[in-house]
Design an enzyme around this catalytic site. Sequence first.
Site, short mmCIF file in Angstrom:
data_model
loop_
_atom_site.label_atom_id
_atom_site.label_comp_id
_atom_site.label_asym_id
_atom_site.label_seq_id
_atom_site.Cartn_x
_atom_site.Cartn_y
_atom_site.Cartn_z
N LYS A 169 -16.47 -5.67 15.68
CA LYS A 169 -17.00 -7.14 15.54
C LYS A 169 -15.52 -8.00 15.07
O LYS A 169 -15.02 -7.79 14.09
CB LYS A 169 -17.94 -7.07 14.64
CG LYS A 169 -18.63 -8.38 14.44
CD LYS A 169 -19.81 -8.70 13.51
CE LYS A 169 -20.53 -10.05 13.53
NZ LYS A 169 -19.75 -10.88 12.89
N PRO A 216 -24.27 -7.47 11.52
CA PRO A 216 -23.84 -6.49 10.24
C PRO A 216 -23.79 -7.85 9.14
O PRO A 216 -22.92 -8.67 9.52
CB PRO A 216 -22.91 -5.62 10.18
CG PRO A 216 -21.98 -6.34 11.67
CD PRO A 216 -23.14 -6.87 12.64
N MET A 217 -24.37 -7.69 7.90
CA MET A 217 -23.95 -8.71 7.10
C MET A 217 -23.98 -8.18 5.57
O MET A 217 -24.81 -7.19 5.29
CB MET A 217 -25.00 -9.57 6.96
CG MET A 217 -25.09 -10.66 8.14
SD MET A 217 -26.63 -11.52 8.28
CE MET A 217 -27.70 -10.59 8.63
N ALA A 218 -22.78 -8.25 4.95
CA ALA A 218 -22.72 -7.60 3.72
C ALA A 218 -23.71 -7.85 2.64
O ALA A 218 -23.94 -9.20 2.36
CB ALA A 218 -21.35 -7.98 3.10
N ASN A 238 -22.24 -14.04 18.71
CA ASN A 238 -22.77 -13.98 17.75
C ASN A 238 -22.54 -15.48 17.02
O ASN A 238 -21.34 -16.04 17.42
CB ASN A 238 -22.16 -13.00 16.90
CG ASN A 238 -22.65 -13.07 15.34
OD1 ASN A 238 -21.73 -12.78 14.62
ND2 ASN A 238 -23.93 -13.16 14.95
N GLY A 239 -23.35 -16.15 16.24
CA GLY A 239 -22.97 -17.17 15.75
C GLY A 239 -23.75 -18.50 15.97
O GLY A 239 -23.98 -18.91 17.26
N CYS A 271 -14.75 -10.08 8.71
CA CYS A 271 -14.87 -10.45 7.42
C CYS A 271 -13.70 -11.28 6.82
O CYS A 271 -12.55 -10.47 6.89
CB CYS A 271 -15.40 -9.41 6.37
SG CYS A 271 -15.93 -10.21 4.70
#
Length: 340
Positions: free
Chosen positions: A153, A28-30, A214-215, A114
């Site tokens: 997450k 997920p990415m804003a 993730n990353g 976030c």
Amino acid sequence: MNTNLQEFLNSPLAIGGKTIANRLVLAPMAGLTHIAFREVLALYGGYGLLYTGMAGAKSVPHENPKVSTVFSWREEELEHTVCQIFGSVPETMAQAAQRIEAEGFFGVDINCGCSARAICRYGSGAALLAKPDLAAQVVRAVRKAVNIPVIVKFRTGWKDDPAHAVSMARLFRDEGADALIFHPRVAPDLRTRPPKWEYIGLVKDAVEVPVFGNGNVISLDDAAKMLSMSGCDGVALGRIALAQPWIMAQWSQGMAPALDDYKTAGTAMASFCAKRFEPRTAFLRFMKFSPYYCANFQFGHALHKRLFAAKEIDNIIPVLEDFFQSAPPLNKRPTPGLFV
């Protein structure tokens, strides 16, 4: 491609009471993993799960998907899409999760990663990692409110302390999380230092539920290294999925991208943004996507400037059509200056 790796990526995985077809998921990415971008991804397939961007828990119960830029979807994607919410009030998070379940999403994700000031100042996102008791209450409330899978997450924490990440992973599991997506960076670190994939292994060893790493996974070799180092159950792809929306189909199904796919992805994104958002928002959403997309090309900075100068969403496709007239040379890896 390594046959064993491809077989692993294509193996199904149980999350709560549901099963996903493979082990590659969209992170997920804003402002980026919205309905228009997910529609681009659907042209190629190859994923196990898609994700929305962050949706504010206060707004979700009353959101109108016909006008919302975040809480909107295509009916055909609901069965494999997770809606991510942020907030710090357990009751509010639970109410949002109930709306998400009622709409038919695969699951709900609680954002504990976030580190943007606008999110953390209200105790949401990564701020929850500094308040384990509150984080526990949030996950517990969401778990009690819904029957769909609950995913969390999260990052390492506010200090480079893998023991804290392990502790939080166990807390999330104990409160009912069905899976975790772990980004092994400290919360204030945007991308100034590489993620510590070895921390993913510590989290994986600590819990029985599926853990997605993730990353900084940019290539299939990166994915293989992360999986080998950590033993995690799958990989959540962020920036590389933006740059190359076919990447999950490439890794899981052996799809071989051609230059036409780069053109198609860009023009489709412009078209879908124009279809899903009002004109100004459509242009801004495309331009948020643009740096990742332009990072594919040796002259990506020049393309990015031309796209920005287009000013309006209806002018984007003519710029791309002109750019691809001369078969632009590709980078082996995305340009770091754009890939931020």
